[in-house]
Design a protein around this motif. Structure first.
Motif, PDB file in Angstrom:
ATOM      1  N   TRP A 415      39.205  43.016  37.662  1.00  0.00           N
ATOM      2  CA  TRP A 415      40.249  43.697  36.932  1.00  0.00           C
ATOM      3  C   TRP A 415      41.038  44.540  37.449  1.00  0.00           C
ATOM      4  CZ3 TRP A 415      41.141  42.156  31.867  1.00  0.00           C
ATOM      5  CH2 TRP A 415      42.407  42.979  31.299  1.00  0.00           C
ATOM      6  N   PRO A 416      42.395  44.423  37.421  1.00  0.00           N
ATOM      7  CA  PRO A 416      43.232  43.507  36.359  1.00  0.00           C
ATOM      8  C   PRO A 416      43.194  42.184  36.680  1.00  0.00           C
ATOM      9  CG  PRO A 416      44.775  44.823  37.733  1.00  0.00           C
ATOM     10  CD  PRO A 416      43.466  45.284  37.924  1.00  0.00           C
ATOM     11  N   PRO A 417      43.236  41.272  35.699  1.00  0.00           N
ATOM     12  CA  PRO A 417      43.381  39.767  36.071  1.00  0.00           C
ATOM     13  C   PRO A 417      44.490  39.429  37.271  1.00  0.00           C
ATOM     14  CG  PRO A 417      43.398  40.227  33.693  1.00  0.00           C
ATOM     15  CD  PRO A 417      43.847  41.359  34.544  1.00  0.00           C
ATOM     16  N   ALA A 418      43.838  38.707  38.257  1.00  0.00           N
ATOM     17  CA  ALA A 418      44.447  38.362  39.319  1.00  0.00           C
ATOM     18  C   ALA A 418      43.684  36.826  39.927  1.00  0.00           C
ATOM     19  CB  ALA A 418      44.424  39.112  40.318  1.00  0.00           C
ATOM     20  N   ILE A 419      44.683  36.218  40.591  1.00  0.00           N
ATOM     21  CA  ILE A 419      43.969  34.912  41.200  1.00  0.00           C
ATOM     22  C   ILE A 419      44.337  35.023  42.828  1.00  0.00           C
ATOM     23  CG2 ILE A 419      46.234  33.841  41.087  1.00  0.00           C
ATOM     24  CD1 ILE A 419      44.538  31.290  39.984  1.00  0.00           C
ATOM     25  N   PHE A 483      39.166  36.411  36.102  1.00  0.00           N
ATOM     26  CA  PHE A 483      38.574  37.621  35.902  1.00  0.00           C
ATOM     27  C   PHE A 483      37.107  37.776  36.527  1.00  0.00           C
ATOM     28  CE2 PHE A 483      40.683  36.044  31.904  1.00  0.00           C
ATOM     29  CZ  PHE A 483      41.296  37.262  31.733  1.00  0.00           C
ATOM     30  N   PHE A 484      36.739  36.718  37.361  1.00  0.00           N
ATOM     31  CA  PHE A 484      35.605  36.972  38.317  1.00  0.00           C
ATOM     32  C   PHE A 484      35.904  36.774  39.801  1.00  0.00           C
ATOM     33  CE2 PHE A 484      34.055  36.287  34.064  1.00  0.00           C
ATOM     34  CZ  PHE A 484      32.957  37.020  33.842  1.00  0.00           C
ATOM     35  N   GLN A 485      35.408  37.691  40.606  1.00  0.00           N
ATOM     36  CA  GLN A 485      35.601  37.462  42.081  1.00  0.00           C
ATOM     37  C   GLN A 485      34.300  36.960  42.646  1.00  0.00           C
ATOM     38  OE1 GLN A 485      36.972  40.965  43.708  1.00  0.00           O
ATOM     39  NE2 GLN A 485      35.499  42.296  42.988  1.00  0.00           N
ATOM     40  N   TYR A 486      34.253  36.402  43.792  1.00  0.00           N
ATOM     41  CA  TYR A 486      33.155  35.905  44.470  1.00  0.00           C
ATOM     42  C   TYR A 486      32.843  36.654  45.716  1.00  0.00           C
ATOM     43  CZ  TYR A 486      29.732  32.526  46.475  1.00  0.00           C
ATOM     44  OH  TYR A 486      28.718  31.695  47.002  1.00  0.00           O
ATOM     45  N   GLY A 487      31.882  36.748  46.183  1.00  0.00           N
ATOM     46  CA  GLY A 487      31.244  37.495  47.459  1.00  0.00           C
ATOM     47  C   GLY A 487      32.174  36.962  48.629  1.00  0.00           C
TER      48      GLY A 487
END
Length: 674
Positions: A415-419, A483-487
């Motif tokens: 958050w906030p939404p991003a790509i 909305f989700f990030q990875y390691g």
């Protein structure tokens, strides 16, 4: 030896050819007996199905009987089951009429040669990961352990590497040529199966050619940023934080767009940075991971319609094909599995609500395919298996399970939404200066999302659950990384890339249909969109072709290493470890895993200490039986450390020097220095 062959083994080459023929014929018989296809599509679809099923079976069987025997048993099983499925129809001349369609297999073979040759001149997209993985798997380590920490399992999508490992072990190919050939075959089969699928949907050969080309060569359109006024680019550029190879290329977006893409392993002519994408990479340019294999599997699943709705035998085949996605693209498998299950559930609910007749067999066969795919995904190895092992270890308090897996990272809320772009970093939806960059990185394909999603919803009434599931999974693949990030957040770019490819693939037959009744203005609009989507891929492919006359094994492998590999690959003791200052080089050359890293990107402190001062007694005490020395490493060592190599316990096994005398390789046996 040559770039292609590690050794000349006629028996191994014959065995490889015979097993390939067995799974090809078996796959063709299965497809012809169980599924509805146009007569001209049965042969190549059958060959492809046999190949993918063979990868799944070899992966399962190798852990018990070893790789060479597993390749034989798997091929025999596919052929045997295919013969049983065909039954008495084998006696009918009509059955063998499919072999008159020889042009498609020949075309696929020629395309495989083209794509394989195009790749041998570049060593990009994580060859430091894939080549040692192929080499260690070829010795029989399937499912694989982490090649730089063999006490741990490796959470990775290694589906295509299985076939490359078979080529190394049974056919005598080098790890680098086997990997290039495997990727080339996957790309070629994807192109041919895309052609067949589009032709089936549109009944047009023209559409088939145009569709296959855009599906395989289509990608993002970063180059559109070049058309912006300089003032706009100057306004955007400071808001972009270049990362990874983007940061290696330049310090600003404006400068990067006008220059070559800087990376290791490129060919004689560098790729232009402006024609790549941090999201949507053309299928032919997905040269890391498992290449085009996931896309190929999707075409098989979409093309194979059971001859008898509700057929359990067809459901088993579809379940095995679906399970291969868990070995090649676990994110796509998870979203497609959930999306298809959602489609089945929504379809059931709508049928019950409107009191429509329900064919229970058709629903049960769909659930059988989903259930079989899920069971295989859980136990067959790869990222899903190892992730679930770690989760189960945490829930049950079994620390060994938690510590036994490498390369499995967790998700956290964004958050906030991003790509995330692989080259341009995080692009925020709340930052206006990022909007044009996001649109260019993804290209016009992004605008196909509403049409494909609406089309997928309409398929629920027609029991076309897989395609509906693909539409749902594409939407999920695009929304999830917002909305989700990875390691390792770079890896999450696979999700929006998959979404864009699915939208492009599913939309093309619809757009072709609409274009037939459209006016000249709309047709022109479609044509411009087609050009924009495919132009970047065409430029990348043209540059890649230039590298064909200049083959390279890898950017970390030279002619000295290839000669060592020809002589010593898989010849050292099975548990031998080789100390090398480039650890993945030794694994690739000798086929022996070694303890060197905590993770792919993080070396062990004790390994780094040994590289700084490889005193032979300390090397042997740490568990390394061999040292693979090059000139650069040797020149960095102190005289005191060099003298330890003169001890009687050190045995020089082989010493090779470049003709110009500037570099060398020496393999030392230090196992007696404990």
């Amino acid at each position: 030896m040559s770039y292609w062959l590690r050794l000349v083994d006629p028996v191994g080459l014959i065995l490889t050819a015979v097993t390939a023929l067995a799974w090809m014929v078996g796959g063709w018989l299965l497809v012809r007996s169980l599924f509805r296809l146009l007569p001209g599509a049965r042969l190549i679809s059958g060959f492809t199905s046999g190949w993918v099923i063979d990868l799944v079976l070899v992966n399962l069987i190798t852990r018990w009987i070893g790789l060479p025997a597993a390749s034989i048993v798997s091929a025999a099983l596919i052929l045997g089951v295919g013969v049983m499925a065909a039954g008495k129809s084998l006696r009918q001349k009509e059955t063998w009429a499919d072999w008159k369609e020889w042009t498609q297999p020949v075309g696929a073979l020629l395309l495989a040669v083209l794509f394989s040759l195009a790749q041998r001149g570049v060593s990009i997209f994580d060859d430091y990961l894939h080549l040692p993985l192929v080499s260690s798997m070829a010795t029989g380590d399937i499912p694989p352990h982490f090649y730089l920490n063999p006490d741990q399992w490796f959470a990775y999508h290694y589906g295509l590497q299985i076939w490359a490992a078979m080529l190394v072990r049974t056919a005598g190919l080098t790890p680098w040529s086997a990997w290039d050939i495997s990727k080339g075959v996957a790309i070629a089969l994807t192109l041919v199966n895309a052609w067949l699928w589009v032709r089936q949907r549109t009944s047009s050969r023209t559409a088939a050619w145009l569709g296959a080309l855009v599906i395989v060569f289509g990608g993002g359109a970063r180059w559109l940023l070049l058309l912006l006024p300089s003032s706009v680019l100057t306004w955007i550029s400071p808001a972009i934080n270049l990362i990874n190879t983007g940061a290696d290329t330049s310090q600003s977006l404006v400068q990067a767009l006008g220059g070559p893409w800087i990376m290791e392993g490129g060919g004689p002519v560098p790729f232009p940075f402006a024609f790549h994408s941090g999201f949507f990479v053309p299928v032919f340019f997905v040269l890391g991971s498992t290449g085009a294999l996931p896309f190929l599997t999707i075409f098989l699943l979409m093309s194979l319609k059971p001859q008898q709705p509700g057929s359990m035998r067809a459901a088993v085949v579809l379940g095995i094909l679906s399970a291969s996605l868990a070995l090649s693209a676990e994110h796509l498998f998870a979203f497609l599995w959930a999306g298809t299950l959602l489609a089945v559930g929504l379809s059931w609910f709508s049928h019950r609500r409107w009191k429509k007749q329900i064919d229970a067999g058709q629903w049960l066969s769909a659930l059988l395919a989903l259930g079989l795919a899920a069971i295989l995904a859980i136990f067959q190895g790869g990222f899903i298996t190892e992730t679930l092992r770690g989760l189960a270890g945490r829930w049950l308090g079994i620390s060994q399970w938690v510590q036994a897996t490498n390369n499995a990272y967790s998700f956290s809320f964004r958050w906030p939404p991003a790509i995330y772009s692989a080259h341009l970093g995080l692009l925020s939806l709340g930052n206006p200066r990022h909007w044009l960059v996001i649109l260019a990185e993804m290209g016009p394909t992004l605008f196909l999302a509403p049409m494909v999603t609406g089309w997928a919803l309409g398929l629920l009434k027609r029991e076309r659950w897989l395609e509906a599931g693909l539409g749902f999974s594409a939407l999920a693949c695009m929304i999830f990384p917002l909305f989700f990030q990875y390691g390792v957040d770079r890896s999450i770019t696979r999700m929006p890339g998959t979404a864009l490819w699915l939208w492009l693939t599913l939309a093309f037959p619809l757009l072709w249909k609409y274009s037939r009744t459209s006016g000249p203005v709309r047709r022109t609009f479609y044509g411009v969109g087609y050009f924009v989507i495919i132009f970047g891929g065409a430029i990348l492919f043209a540059v890649q072709l230039i590298s064909m006359p200049t083959p390279q094994a890898a950017y970390f492998i030279d002619s000295l290493d290839t000669r060592f590999s020809s002589q010593f690959w898989n010849q050292l003791e099975p548990d031998a470890q080789v100390l090398d200052d480039i650890p993945y080089r030794a694994v690739t050359v000798f086929g022996r895993e070694t303890t060197a890293h905590l993770s792919i990107y993080e070396p062990l402190p004790q390994w780094e200490a040994l590289i700084q001062a490889p005193r032979v007694e300390e090397v042997a005490a740490a568990g390394y039986g061999y040292i693979y020395m090059d000139a650069e490493w040797w020149n960095l060592l102190s005289q005191e450390v060099r003298q330890t190599f003169q001890q009687p316990c050190v045995r020089e096994i082989s010493h090779r020097v470049q003709p110009n005398g500037k570099d060398f390789r020496i393999l030392y046996d230090v196992s007696g220095c404990k």
